[in-house]
Enzyme design. Sequence first.
Site, PDB file in Angstrom:
ATOM      1  N   ASP A  13      75.909  17.694  45.949  1.00  0.00           N
ATOM      2  CA  ASP A  13      75.505  16.724  46.976  1.00  0.00           C
ATOM      3  C   ASP A  13      76.601  15.736  47.346  1.00  0.00           C
ATOM      4  O   ASP A  13      76.333  14.586  47.708  1.00  0.00           O
ATOM      5  CB  ASP A  13      74.234  15.962  46.527  1.00  0.00           C
ATOM      6  CG  ASP A  13      73.109  16.889  46.170  1.00  0.00           C
ATOM      7  OD1 ASP A  13      73.017  17.962  46.801  1.00  0.00           O
ATOM      8  OD2 ASP A  13      72.318  16.564  45.260  1.00  0.00           O
ATOM      9  N   LYS A  16      79.207  18.373  51.137  1.00  0.00           N
ATOM     10  CA  LYS A  16      79.915  19.611  51.493  1.00  0.00           C
ATOM     11  C   LYS A  16      79.504  20.114  52.884  1.00  0.00           C
ATOM     12  O   LYS A  16      80.348  20.488  53.689  1.00  0.00           O
ATOM     13  CB  LYS A  16      79.631  20.699  50.443  1.00  0.00           C
ATOM     14  CG  LYS A  16      80.131  20.340  49.048  1.00  0.00           C
ATOM     15  CD  LYS A  16      79.719  21.372  48.016  1.00  0.00           C
ATOM     16  CE  LYS A  16      78.251  21.387  47.721  1.00  0.00           C
ATOM     17  NZ  LYS A  16      77.717  20.198  47.031  1.00  0.00           N
ATOM     18  N   GLY A  40      71.340  22.470  49.041  1.00  0.00           N
ATOM     19  CA  GLY A  40      70.804  21.832  50.245  1.00  0.00           C
ATOM     20  C   GLY A  40      71.954  21.116  50.915  1.00  0.00           C
ATOM     21  O   GLY A  40      72.428  20.106  50.411  1.00  0.00           O
ATOM     22  N   HIS A  41      72.468  21.670  52.007  1.00  0.00           N
ATOM     23  CA  HIS A  41      73.652  21.114  52.670  1.00  0.00           C
ATOM     24  C   HIS A  41      73.234  20.504  54.008  1.00  0.00           C
ATOM     25  O   HIS A  41      72.743  21.211  54.891  1.00  0.00           O
ATOM     26  CB  HIS A  41      74.708  22.212  52.877  1.00  0.00           C
ATOM     27  CG  HIS A  41      75.256  22.742  51.582  1.00  0.00           C
ATOM     28  ND1 HIS A  41      76.221  23.712  51.511  1.00  0.00           N
ATOM     29  CD2 HIS A  41      74.988  22.398  50.293  1.00  0.00           C
ATOM     30  CE1 HIS A  41      76.508  23.955  50.235  1.00  0.00           C
ATOM     31  NE2 HIS A  41      75.762  23.177  49.480  1.00  0.00           N
ATOM     32  N   GLN A 222      76.597  23.527  44.945  1.00  0.00           N
ATOM     33  CA  GLN A 222      76.513  22.726  43.722  1.00  0.00           C
ATOM     34  C   GLN A 222      77.841  21.970  43.521  1.00  0.00           C
ATOM     35  O   GLN A 222      78.506  21.663  44.492  1.00  0.00           O
ATOM     36  CB  GLN A 222      76.185  23.584  42.486  1.00  0.00           C
ATOM     37  CG  GLN A 222      74.777  24.148  42.464  1.00  0.00           C
ATOM     38  CD  GLN A 222      74.557  25.326  43.379  1.00  0.00           C
ATOM     39  OE1 GLN A 222      75.236  26.336  43.272  1.00  0.00           O
ATOM     40  NE2 GLN A 222      73.600  25.243  44.276  1.00  0.00           N
TER      41      GLN A 222
END
Length: 420
Positions: A13, A16, A40-41, A222
């Site tokens: 987080d 990215k 989750g991007h 990650q």
Amino acid sequence: MKIDVLLGLQWGDEGKGKIVDVLTPRYDIIARFQGGPNAGHTLEFNDIKHVLHTIPSGVFRENAINLIGNGVVIDPIILKKEIEDTEKLGIDLSKSLYISRKAQLILPTHRLLDKAYEEYKGNEKIGSTLKGIGPAYTDKTARLALKIGDIFTESFTEKYDKALAHHKKIFIGYNFTEDFSKLEKEWFDSIDFIKKFKFIDSEIFINQAINDNKSVLAEGAQGTLLDIDFGSYPFVTSSNTTSSGVCTGLGVSPQKIGKVFGIVKAYCTRVGSGPFPTELFDDLGQFLRDKGHEYGATTGRPRRCGWLDMLALKYSIMLNGITDLIITKSDVLSGLDKIKVATKYKHKGEIIDYMPYDMCDDIEPIYEELPGWKEDISKCTKLDELPKEFLDFIKYIEDKTQVKIKYLSLGPDRKQTIDL
Ligand code: GDP
Ligand code: IMO
Ligand code: MG
């Protein structure tokens, strides 16, 4: 041409998704090399906020090919929903989304196994996103997994039944009796849906592209401290999140790796369980959570927040061979009198300046303090608009890490980025 890499240097987080979206206009291909829907991007532009899980973060830029590499684990149900949500924004993924035939499938039972394993661990649970990541990678190394290319073979259902029979044996041991027939139907329906996308031998495709002088950016998921080998084990994910994962996750040689961009949040966050030496349990931790909107993009869980950890950062830089740093979210620190950075640990009565063997040991961080800045920096677009204290802070990071900072991200929007 060489393949550049962009990955997180903390516990995920770091921003990215935002930075990949910013950099995509310079690349022909964006390729995810590991992880799966645990990621989750978040991307923000033109008042749109969009979260991607499996699809690479280059999809909102024209002309880029977005490849899901062989190192990724794919849940067809989540991928279908992600494709539909993205296409609602006017993006035609039939042209730009490529999927490696060798990527692994997350089966419906992998999600249930994730839950069973976490329940078994009780208080020592990992805090998994429960997307089936660990069990899917376990089956890969146990040589029991299904590749996504199998969906086009005649023996697909036979292979599925075999994997299922194996999982059912495990369920007996765990006294697990949950009915998953609905999930299974949705899974097979989703497979029919995704079949129309482009499935390729991506290792051939990507090496050919590199030889043809195409530019490629590998997008990590990650963060380095969640790496299966070097993270805070066992509180990690189940893949190599470090730059070495690019070689196995895309099928490229180490000689083909060019720049390695490392993304660092100006403070630290972690979601799920596990050691976090600089974690703040007081009002300041809550301040960072509120101001930085630190809630999981995949699970919505509040993220644990704390100060920047220089020991961990230097360790991550070493493991990845970072050539350029990207600092995100410094805007969140505006208004603080002082900013702290951990530069040493007190560990078993000794002062150390390296990462101990076991991060789960009792570690007390020792901090250096820097003056904060009062100004809102989120609208600054040039270096000379930024306060001296902030410039001193980033110079401090460069001096300590001996790596140049290439980009500053000062807000969630694509535009809030300074190229140094
Ligand atoms: P990722 O998993 O590394 O892509 O990061 P996430 O999307 O999970 O979390 C990063 C969060 O911070 C998202 O909500 C982004 O929109 C937001 N973000 C990214 N860069 C910045 C920044 O420089 N400043 C602020 N305030 N927010 C940012
Ligand atoms: P992005 O790509 C932050 C964490 C989970 C848990 C541990 C294992 O958005 O940075 P898993 O689901 O892999 O079994 O979870 O890893 N985790 C993440 N934390 N960002 C992520 O991805 C993460 N993916 C997994 O919270 O602690
Ligand atoms: Mg995320």
